[in-house]
Design a protein around this motif. Structure first.
Motif, PDB file in Angstrom:
ATOM      1  N   VAL A 344       0.825  -1.218   0.000  1.00 59.95           N
ATOM      2  CA  VAL A 344       0.000   0.000   0.000  1.00 59.95           C
ATOM      3  C   VAL A 344       0.856   1.264   0.000  1.00 59.95           C
ATOM      4  O   VAL A 344       0.409   2.326  -0.397  1.00 59.95           O
ATOM      5  N   GLY A 345       2.125   1.152   0.421  1.00 60.32           N
ATOM      6  CA  GLY A 345       2.996   2.328   0.484  1.00 60.32           C
ATOM      7  C   GLY A 345       3.083   2.889   1.890  1.00 60.32           C
ATOM      8  O   GLY A 345       4.091   3.427   2.300  1.00 60.32           O
ATOM      9  N   ILE A 346       1.961   2.767   2.621  1.00 57.96           N
ATOM     10  CA  ILE A 346       1.973   3.050   4.063  1.00 57.96           C
ATOM     11  C   ILE A 346       1.330   1.834   4.718  1.00 57.96           C
ATOM     12  O   ILE A 346       0.785   0.974   4.038  1.00 57.96           O
ATOM     13  N   SER A 347       1.396   1.710   6.034  1.00 59.85           N
ATOM     14  CA  SER A 347       0.812   0.529   6.675  1.00 59.85           C
ATOM     15  C   SER A 347      -0.717   0.596   6.596  1.00 59.85           C
ATOM     16  O   SER A 347      -1.305   1.650   6.375  1.00 59.85           O
ATOM     17  N   LEU A 348      -1.347  -0.576   6.804  1.00 60.58           N
ATOM     18  CA  LEU A 348      -2.814  -0.640   6.788  1.00 60.58           C
ATOM     19  C   LEU A 348      -3.394   0.231   7.899  1.00 60.58           C
ATOM     20  O   LEU A 348      -4.378   0.954   7.695  1.00 60.58           O
ATOM     21  N   ASP A 349      -2.765   0.182   9.069  1.00 59.22           N
ATOM     22  CA  ASP A 349      -3.214   1.037  10.180  1.00 59.22           C
ATOM     23  C   ASP A 349      -3.050   2.516   9.826  1.00 59.22           C
ATOM     24  O   ASP A 349      -3.906   3.349  10.153  1.00 59.22           O
ATOM     25  N   GLY A 350      -1.934   2.829   9.149  1.00 56.97           N
ATOM     26  CA  GLY A 350      -1.690   4.207   8.723  1.00 56.97           C
ATOM     27  C   GLY A 350      -2.743   4.679   7.737  1.00 56.97           C
ATOM     28  O   GLY A 350      -3.210   5.826   7.790  1.00 56.97           O
ATOM     29  N   PHE A 351      -3.150   3.784   6.813  1.00 61.33           N
ATOM     30  CA  PHE A 351      -4.181   4.100   5.819  1.00 61.33           C
ATOM     31  C   PHE A 351      -5.507   4.377   6.519  1.00 61.33           C
ATOM     32  O   PHE A 351      -6.212   5.350   6.206  1.00 61.33           O
ATOM     33  N   ASP A 352      -5.853   3.517   7.492  1.00 53.67           N
ATOM     34  CA  ASP A 352      -7.114   3.726   8.245  1.00 53.67           C
ATOM     35  C   ASP A 352      -7.104   5.062   8.991  1.00 53.67           C
ATOM     36  O   ASP A 352      -8.098   5.789   9.012  1.00 53.67           O
ATOM     37  N   LYS A 353      -5.951   5.371   9.608  1.00 54.05           N
ATOM     38  CA  LYS A 353      -5.825   6.632  10.352  1.00 54.05           C
ATOM     39  C   LYS A 353      -5.947   7.824   9.397  1.00 54.05           C
ATOM     40  O   LYS A 353      -6.622   8.821   9.695  1.00 54.05           O
ATOM     41  N   LEU A 354      -5.308   7.724   8.227  1.00 56.31           N
ATOM     42  CA  LEU A 354      -5.390   8.781   7.209  1.00 56.31           C
ATOM     43  C   LEU A 354      -6.843   9.018   6.807  1.00 56.31           C
ATOM     44  O   LEU A 354      -7.319  10.162   6.750  1.00 56.31           O
ATOM     45  N   LEU A 355      -7.578   7.925   6.535  1.00 56.34           N
ATOM     46  CA  LEU A 355      -8.975   8.050   6.096  1.00 56.34           C
ATOM     47  C   LEU A 355      -9.855   8.649   7.188  1.00 56.34           C
ATOM     48  O   LEU A 355     -10.729   9.478   6.907  1.00 56.34           O
ATOM     49  N   THR A 356      -9.622   8.238   8.431  1.00 55.83           N
ATOM     50  CA  THR A 356     -10.401   8.769   9.566  1.00 55.83           C
ATOM     51  C   THR A 356     -10.202  10.280   9.681  1.00 55.83           C
ATOM     52  O   THR A 356     -11.168  11.046   9.829  1.00 55.83           O
ATOM     53  N   GLU A 357      -8.946  10.719   9.594  1.00 53.86           N
ATOM     54  CA  GLU A 357      -8.649  12.144   9.772  1.00 53.86           C
ATOM     55  C   GLU A 357      -9.031  12.969   8.538  1.00 53.86           C
ATOM     56  O   GLU A 357      -9.391  14.138   8.656  1.00 53.86           O
ATOM     57  N   LEU A 358      -8.982  12.350   7.363  1.00 51.57           N
ATOM     58  CA  LEU A 358      -9.488  13.028   6.157  1.00 51.57           C
ATOM     59  C   LEU A 358     -10.988  13.275   6.298  1.00 51.57           C
ATOM     60  O   LEU A 358     -11.486  14.350   5.947  1.00 51.57           O
ATOM     61  N   ASN A 359     -11.697  12.284   6.798  1.00 52.09           N
ATOM     62  CA  ASN A 359     -13.148  12.407   6.960  1.00 52.09           C
ATOM     63  C   ASN A 359     -13.512  13.495   7.966  1.00 52.09           C
ATOM     64  O   ASN A 359     -14.490  14.223   7.793  1.00 52.09           O
ATOM     65  N   GLU A 360     -12.682  13.614   9.025  1.00 50.90           N
ATOM     66  CA  GLU A 360     -12.929  14.659  10.030  1.00 50.90           C
ATOM     67  C   GLU A 360     -12.651  16.046   9.466  1.00 50.90           C
ATOM     68  O   GLU A 360     -13.397  16.996   9.705  1.00 50.90           O
ATOM     69  N   SER A 361     -11.575  16.169   8.703  1.00 49.25           N
ATOM     70  CA  SER A 361     -11.160  17.465   8.187  1.00 49.25           C
ATOM     71  C   SER A 361     -11.953  17.883   6.937  1.00 49.25           C
ATOM     72  O   SER A 361     -12.258  19.052   6.743  1.00 49.25           O
ATOM     73  N   LEU A 362     -12.306  16.884   6.095  1.00 49.79           N
ATOM     74  CA  LEU A 362     -13.009  17.158   4.826  1.00 49.79           C
ATOM     75  C   LEU A 362     -14.264  16.290   4.753  1.00 49.79           C
ATOM     76  O   LEU A 362     -14.285  15.246   4.092  1.00 49.79           O
TER      77      LEU A 362
END
Length: 614
Positions: A344-362
């Motif tokens: 994935v390029g980043i870890s699966l946990d990192g991807f989940d965290k990215l998506l969670t924070e993207l959803n909060e910000s945008l």
């Protein structure tokens, strides 16, 4: 979703059409026949009894013949195969419920009919935005197609286009520089277009082997490998997400220039024009050969522009090839390799965290991603869900406009200097989990693959890193990794890697070995080492429940020597097996891994995974 994973989900009847096609290909002596025979030699009952991993391997070996089989289906020009394949190869359409697919199909037919009316009106309107030159190209192609289709009627035969006529028509469309969407519109302005019952459509696609249909889940599956093949057939050299990534690097005047050449409304927004160019099926190669340069650019200037686009925009240094064609082929190959890469390029946990924070910000991003990839679920910002559709972190970030990216970076304290997207990916890399996802690569000391997957480490550090990661995995399995107890036992001469304390003076000893060479084959030296650890534990009145040796793989000779050893209760476990057991344990009912399952000489992964799933 990978072919093997789809096959695992389906019953034998649902795989039948696909298997039958491959069986027919094998019967005709394909070019990779010897390699296929080697796989089939282990099975007495032919392809149907081969496991799903090997069916996937055989499909890869028959890819060119399978491609020819599908191309033959295009000779039935009224089959609407071009419309249907263009739907199922879009990013996000590889998994669809039947009703969702039906909606997309109806929408496509309706959209085509509307556009055909517009095109016919443009033919008759002297004031249309179509240039005289483009109108001439359309008329030439339409006249030739009309003749090819209707000359049968004049000879009292059923109207159809033969394979010879079709090859000439395709050559003509290329020479006139028509996009696939332009060809489709002109084709269906002559050929009758009508909506086919969705059950018939699914049955037809299943029978030619391009989709699987799960009756139980009422769901269509298109394997990632099949999507790539169908793209080749439709001459779409790269996935839409990579096309978009490239187009977003171009200035608006260049985008307008491309739009003008392919009858795209220049009043649309910049983002809408980019999406329209992708949907029009404008050839990626011809775009980079001609369309993205200023009028009158020399070959040297074109090479320089393409090099800058790749180096500064796409972060690809040293694009291979001396000619413009070679450089474009290298870029297509680069995108193909990224798409095939399961990392994935980043870890699966990192991807989940990215998506969670993207959803909060945008908060509007979920709808944007859902619409962009035509996804049926209401909430789609979930890492596992998106990866099944082969949608990775970079693909999500590519869709976010500059203003929103800047907001997200500020909201989450991400580095602001340099490339926004690379900074975001670096921020969510989550190094420990990324290492765990690359556990097998660490075991094999594969520095190149580790580097490709975002891990920079010295070779001298890999042995210790493998040991540390093995500890993390055993801790995640609920074991007490007792370093303090181990350090009290160890001597300068005898230093075991990992000690699992089971209490009541019972322990498991774990030894970790990395190896670049395939097939770990040093039993005599490792057995002496393990026996000395065993003696050390016995001197301290400890009961050794098990000794585990973790390595990337083991040679047949090593396994045989281990089987013959009567002095140690030793089991061998590969890095990939330990990693897969750890993943399965996360969703099991157990709080602590039942160590009694470690009872084979070579730990049987399949048996343990079944036990954990009960």
């Amino acid at each position: 979703m990978k072919l093997e994973k789809i096959l695992d989900k389906l019953g034998s009847i649902e795989k039948n059409s696909f298997i039958k096609i491959i069986d027919n290909i094998i019967a005709k002596n394909p070019k990779n026949g010897k390699e296929i025979d080697k796989i089939l030699s282990s099975s007495d009952k032919g392809l149907k009894s081969v496991d799903n991993q090997n069916i996937s391997n055989i499909f890869a070996l028959t890819e060119s013949e399978f491609q020819e089989h599908i191309k033959c289906e295009f000779q039935e020009i009224t089959s609407q195969l071009d419309i249907l394949i263009d739907i199922i190869i879009r990013d996000g359409n590889c998994i669809m419920k039947q009703d969702w697919f039906s909606r997309l199909y109806e929408s496509e037919i309706k959209h085509l009919k509307t556009r055909i009316k517009g095109l016919n009106a443009d033919f008759d309107n002297d004031k249309s935005e179509l240039s005289a030159e483009r109108k001439r190209d359309y008329k030439i192609y339409k006249s030739c197609l009309h003749t090819a289709y209707h000359n049968d009627v004049e000879n009292n035969r059923e109207a159809k286009i033969t394979s010879d006529e079709l090859s000439i028509i395709l050559t003509l469309s290329k020479q006139l520089g028509l996009s696939q969407e332009e060809v489709k519109l002109i084709n269906y302005s002559i050929l009758p277009i009508k909506k086919i019952d969705v059950q018939e459509v699914i049955k037809g696609l299943k029978n030619i082997g391009v989709i699987f249909f799960s009756n139980k889940e009422n769901t269509i599956y298109v394997a990632d490998e099949m999507v790539r093949m169908l793209r080749k057939i439709r001459e779409k050299e790269v996935a839409e997400k990579f096309y978009r990534r490239t187009l977003k690097l171009l200035r608006e005047p260049i985008i307008n220039q491309i739009g003008r050449d392919h009858n795209i409304d220049r009043n649309l927004t910049y983002a809408q024009k980019i999406e329209k160019i992708i949907k029009e099926g404008v050839s990626f190669t011809s775009l980079l050969l001609e369309d993205i340069y200023k009028q009158g650019s020399t070959l040297t200037e074109k090479k320089k522009t393409l090099n800058e686009l790749c180096e500064k925009g796409l972060n690809i240094s040293n694009l291979k090839g001396s000619t413009l064609d070679d450089k474009i082929s290298s870029l297509i190959e680069y995108f193909d390799n990224i798409e095939r890469d399961e990392k994935v390029g980043i870890s699966l946990d990192g991807f989940d965290k990215l998506l969670t924070e993207l959803n909060e910000s945008l908060p509007k991003l979920n709808k944007c991603i859902k619409d962009q990839f035509e996804l049926q679920d209401e909430f789609v910002l979930k890492a596992d869900f998106l990866l099944d559709y082969n949608i990775k972190p970079r693909d999500i970030l590519d869709l976010i406009i500059k203003k929103d990216l800047t907001k997200f970076i500020k909201d989450n304290g991400i580095k602001q200097r340099g490339d926004d997207i690379l900074n975001i990916l670096e921020h969510y890399k989550d190094v420990e989990n990324l290492y765990l996802e690359n556990f097998e690569n660490v075991a094999y000391r594969n520095l190149n693959l580790l580097k490709e997957n975002g891990i920079t480490v010295k070779e001298s550090e890999l042995g210790l890193k493998f040991e540390d990661l093995t500890k993390v995995i055993f801790k995640s399995l609920g074991f007490n990794v007792d370093d303090a107890f181990k350090n009290n036992l160890n001597t300068k001469k005898d230093m075991m890697d990992i000690l699992l304390n089971l209490d009541n003076n019972e322990i498991i000893i774990v030894e970790c070995k990395t190896s670049k060479e395939r097939g770990y084959n040093k039993f005599s030296s490792v057995s002496r080492q393990l026996k000395s650890y065993q003696n050390l534990a016995l001197k301290n009145n400890l009961r050794i429940v098990k000794i585990l040796l973790v390595a990337p793989e083991f040679s047949d000779d090593f396994v045989t020597d281990c089987e013959m050893d009567t002095e140690m209760n030793l089991s061998l476990i590969t890095a990939s097996t330990l990693s897969n057991i750890s993943e399965a344990f996360k969703t099991s009912k157990y709080n602590e891994f039942p160590h009694v399952l470690f009872r084979d000489i070579v730990i049987n992964e399949e048996r343990i995974l079944k036990a954990l799933s009960k």
